[in-house]
Design a protein around this motif. Sequence first.
Motif, mmCIF file in Angstrom:
data_model
loop_
_atom_site.group_PDB
_atom_site.id
_atom_site.type_symbol
_atom_site.label_atom_id
_atom_site.label_comp_id
_atom_site.label_asym_id
_atom_site.label_seq_id
_atom_site.Cartn_x
_atom_site.Cartn_y
_atom_site.Cartn_z
ATOM 1 N N PHE A 229 6.693 -9.895 2.058
ATOM 2 C CA PHE A 229 5.278 -10.215 2.221
ATOM 3 C C PHE A 229 4.772 -9.844 3.617
ATOM 4 N N ILE A 230 5.640 -9.872 4.608
ATOM 5 C CA ILE A 230 5.249 -9.348 5.920
ATOM 6 C C ILE A 230 4.907 -7.868 5.809
ATOM 7 N N ALA A 231 5.715 -7.138 5.049
ATOM 8 C CA ALA A 231 5.455 -5.705 4.835
ATOM 9 C C ALA A 231 4.154 -5.493 4.066
ATOM 10 N N VAL A 232 3.898 -6.335 3.060
ATOM 11 C CA VAL A 232 2.650 -6.237 2.300
ATOM 12 C C VAL A 232 1.453 -6.480 3.222
ATOM 13 N N GLY A 233 1.569 -7.510 4.079
ATOM 14 C CA GLY A 233 0.486 -7.799 5.010
ATOM 15 C C GLY A 233 0.213 -6.639 5.943
ATOM 16 N N ARG A 234 1.250 -5.981 6.384
ATOM 17 C CA ARG A 234 1.062 -4.816 7.288
ATOM 18 C C ARG A 234 0.362 -3.667 6.564
ATOM 19 N N LYS A 235 0.721 -3.457 5.302
ATOM 20 C CA LYS A 235 0.078 -2.389 4.528
ATOM 21 C C LYS A 235 -1.398 -2.697 4.287
ATOM 22 N N LEU A 236 -1.688 -3.947 3.943
ATOM 23 C CA LEU A 236 -3.082 -4.331 3.685
ATOM 24 C C LEU A 236 -3.933 -4.259 4.945
ATOM 25 N N ALA A 237 -3.290 -4.532 6.085
ATOM 26 C CA ALA A 237 -4.043 -4.505 7.357
ATOM 27 C C ALA A 237 -4.280 -3.076 7.842
#
Length: 348
Positions: free
Chosen positions: A340-348
């Motif tokens: 989910f940290i990786a998902v957050g980075r992609k969304l940002a």
Amino acid sequence: MQKIKNPRETYLVNMDMLRALAVIGVVAHHTKAVTGFNIPFIGDYGGLLGVELFFIISGFLITDSACRSDLKKYTIHRLFRIFPAYWLTYLLLAIPAGIFLKPDQDWLALLLNIINFQQLSPKALIEYDVLHVSWTLTVELIWYFIAPIFILGKGRWALWWLIASILISTSWSYLAAHGYFNAWFANGFASSRNPADPGQVGIIINNAFPAQMFFFILGGCIYFYRDFFFRINETLINATIVAFILLIGVYQGRLPSPIFLTGLGLGALLIKVLRAPPTKDKILPRIGKISYSVYLIHFPVIIFFVQKFNASLGNFSIALAYLTIFIFSNIIYELIERKFIAVGRKLA
């Protein structure tokens, strides 16, 4: 003295080592609270010092994050960092505890737990908190809201923030210790079906964000003025650690708690670790990586193993609890936190 260069990658790995020390202290303290088994000093003071060290680390790292990101990116990163693992552990523990099936359900109290504002409501914390440590997440979340304001001026006003935080935190701790805020929370405590014990009253009132504000701001100031702090004489750093951490028993209990004196010692420890060469140790940094998951699940796991196996296994039940915490924390970190940290980075 020669200027100390400490690249971000270096202080991040050393920060994981500090996180490990913090969470080990918290686990040791809660082990003592549940079982009576005590590791000298760590069991006595690890809970207090560990939580405050987490707050100082957060002050440093969140200031760094807020400075490097716009508000949208910062917000997404924070949401995907703190909530997925928390929601998973809360659901896994709340469902068997019947939290969602209460006959007289208080949906507001439940919602406050879902969004991590449970410490603001005595009923929400006393009746709906299944992790037993989530009050610190409320304090952390409030810091997330304040950090983008704190970084305005890029450190020019940081010292004023530090002075204000000393005054606010010290005043709150003193007034809370003398019961001046009890009336504010009286209706909240009265609304709970379960009477609050002194520890819960302390968590809700004495440990509220104003009392903890200094530790976050200190971490932020260390970030802004790190070039200065990294040049402080090593003897002075060591003396500060000894005076305010190792000698905590001299003043703890005589002054309102939390008190900024422990923050001075922990801040000195942070400076000492950050300006050191990157650690080559593999165990502590790994524990630091999974420290959030360890923090979330450790208390219920210790309680479960002690209640189920202490009579037959004695202190071996504690060892089993620790092993279980380590295994499941690694699973949660790898499958939930990292993804989910990786998902957050992609969304940002």
